[in-house]
Design a protein around this motif. Structure first.
Motif, short mmCIF file in Angstrom:
data_model
loop_
_atom_site.label_atom_id
_atom_site.label_comp_id
_atom_site.label_asym_id
_atom_site.label_seq_id
_atom_site.Cartn_x
_atom_site.Cartn_y
_atom_site.Cartn_z
N VAL A 115 0.85 -1.19 0.00
CA VAL A 115 0.00 0.00 0.00
C VAL A 115 0.88 1.24 0.00
CG1 VAL A 115 -2.06 -0.97 1.09
CG2 VAL A 115 -0.22 -0.09 2.53
N ALA A 116 0.36 2.32 -0.60
CA ALA A 116 1.14 3.56 -0.67
C ALA A 116 0.19 4.74 -0.71
CB ALA A 116 2.01 3.56 -1.93
N PRO A 117 0.59 5.87 -0.10
CA PRO A 117 -0.19 7.10 -0.25
C PRO A 117 -0.23 7.46 -1.74
CG PRO A 117 1.50 7.34 1.47
CD PRO A 117 1.80 6.06 0.73
N SER A 118 -1.41 7.74 -2.26
CA SER A 118 -1.53 7.88 -3.71
C SER A 118 -0.68 9.03 -4.26
CB SER A 118 -2.99 8.07 -4.12
OG SER A 118 -3.46 9.33 -3.67
N ARG A 119 -0.52 10.08 -3.46
CA ARG A 119 0.23 11.22 -3.96
C ARG A 119 1.75 11.06 -3.83
NH1 ARG A 119 -4.73 13.05 -3.04
NH2 ARG A 119 -5.58 14.43 -4.65
N GLN A 120 2.18 9.87 -3.42
CA GLN A 120 3.62 9.59 -3.46
C GLN A 120 3.97 8.67 -4.64
OE1 GLN A 120 5.07 8.54 0.48
NE2 GLN A 120 4.05 10.30 1.37
N LEU A 121 2.97 8.44 -5.49
CA LEU A 121 3.18 7.64 -6.70
C LEU A 121 2.85 8.49 -7.93
CD1 LEU A 121 1.36 4.33 -5.64
CD2 LEU A 121 3.80 4.84 -5.44
N VAL A 122 3.39 8.09 -9.06
CA VAL A 122 3.00 8.70 -10.34
C VAL A 122 2.77 7.59 -11.36
CG1 VAL A 122 4.24 10.88 -9.96
CG2 VAL A 122 5.40 8.99 -11.13
N ARG A 123 2.20 7.96 -12.50
CA ARG A 123 1.96 6.98 -13.55
C ARG A 123 3.28 6.52 -14.16
NH1 ARG A 123 -3.49 6.78 -15.05
NH2 ARG A 123 -4.45 8.47 -13.88
N LYS A 124 3.37 5.24 -14.41
CA LYS A 124 4.58 4.70 -15.06
C LYS A 124 4.60 5.12 -16.52
CE LYS A 124 4.80 0.37 -16.59
NZ LYS A 124 5.21 0.62 -17.97
#
Ligand SMILES: NC(=O)c1ccc[n+]([C@@H]2O[C@H](COP(=O)([O-])OP(=O)(O)OC[C@H]3O[C@@H](n4cnc5c(N)ncnc54)[C@H](OP(=O)(O)O)[C@@H]3O)[C@@H](O)[C@H]2O)c1
Length: 317
Positions: A107-116
């Motif tokens: 699981v991850a906070p969504s705003r710490q990820l970006v689209r690949k």
């Protein structure tokens, strides 16, 4: 009933042998988090420091290592507006808290990820965030490298170094790099203007009038790096964090020294993606191993006998 998944767990601090694969509960996303099916997890030097207890960021074991991940969103919690199930994402969430990316799901906070970006596969994307953000936060956020700067990147065949070379080139800098002879062609190939085989030559005699040094090794090498800086030049270290002596020595010579510790950074990740999409940045994955071979991956990590990044794949793809 909670679903199970495979993850790498360790029940004690120690060498690579403490890493074992086990069945554990699959985590569930809460507010603003996404559940990601991990297709690849990057292996970083900080993982080894935490594993051994040298840097006990996660407290005492048991815990699951890993921050870099690339995969597919399989569940979203309330508050997630940027992603939907099926989106391919990557990032380096949660550091310095646990992200537990050495697993089938995280699981991850969504705003710490970006689209690949489509041009990277999951393995390459998993090799990018931690070292790419370190290079970005050091050279762009901190040093503000700009066209015409002379930048010295140490350990340019390694994770941070190979992305730092490309970032500095993309900013228009002239790049001098240190690497062992076996990695020199690779380092030249990613854009370094000058490669110094540090085992055969003294870099302080080969480089001078440098605006920014990126120190990825610390200790004596950081101190000697002050010798190649022009007046007012900047040493950015990602190793000697909190070394007041180094900062003082730099100051006494009219130089500057700043330490950078990488943190989750959506702006930085987006900037890296932009460079990837423009064909100016590409992580190099030197070794891919299945999740079950995490111990082998850590043994390799300690050897420097690889170029770029080591990546684990939970599903063997
Ligand atoms: N502060 C932060 O947030 C942060 C983030 C990431 C990494 N780090 C730290 O930065 C360091 C580098 O990380 P990494 O991921 O790039 O490690 P890495 O991928 O293991 O690369 C290290 C490289 O150092 C090279 N090397 C060893 N001795 C050298 C020397 N005397 N001169 C020049 N190169 C030398 C090795 O290759 P050859 O010897 O074959 O050339 C190897 O490729 C680690 O200490 C890591 O903990 C800090």
């Amino acid at each position: 009933m909670t679903a199970a998944m495979r993850a790498v767990v360790q029940r004690a601090f120690g060498g690579p042998e403490v890493l074992e694969t086990a069945e554990v509960d699959r985590p569930g996303p809460v507010m603003n988090e996404v559940l990601v099916r991990v297709h690849a997890a990057g292996v970083n030097q900080i993982d080894a420091l935490v594993r051994s207890g040298t840097l006990p960021l996660l407290g005492p074991p048991p815990f699951t290592l890993g921050w870099d991940l690339s995969g597919v969103v399989v569940e979203t919690a309330p508050g997630v507006t940027r992603f939907a199930v099926g989106d391919e994402v990557f990032g380096m969430p949660c550091l310095p808290r646990a992200a537990a990316a050495y697993a089938e799901y995280a699981v991850a906070p969504s705003r710490q990820l970006v689209r690949k970006p489509a041009s990277l596969d999951h393995r390459e994307a998993a090799g990018l965030p931690l070292v790419g953000l370190t290079a970005w936060q050091a050279l762009v956020d901190t040093a503000r490298v700009t066209a015409g700067d002379r930048v010295l990147v140490h350990a340019a065949g390694g994770g941070v170094g190979h992305l730092a070379v490309q970032l500095a080139k993309a900013r228009g800098a002239e790049v001098i790099a240190t690497a062992s002879a076996g990695k020199a062609d690779f380092v030249r190939g990613i854009g370094a203007d000058q490669v110094i085989d540090y085992r055969a030559r003294d870099f302080t005699e080969e480089a001078g009038d440098v605006d920014v040094v990126l120190d990825t090794l610390g200790g004596d090498l950081a101190v000697r790096s002050l010798d190649v800086l022009r007046p007012g030049g900047l040493l950015v270290t990602v190793v000697d964090i909190g070394d007041e002596t180094l900062v003082r020595r730099a100051g006494e010579r009219g130089l500057r020294c700043l330490a950078v510790t990488c943190e989750p950074d959506q702006v930085g990740l987006a900037a890296l993606v932009e460079l990837v999409e423009a064909g100016r940045l590409r992580p190099h994955v030197g070794q891919v191993l299945p999740l079950e071979s995490a111990a082998e991956a850590h043994t390799l990590l300690a050897s420097a006998a690889f170029t770029g990044k080591i990546v684990l794949t939970p599903d063997g793809r």
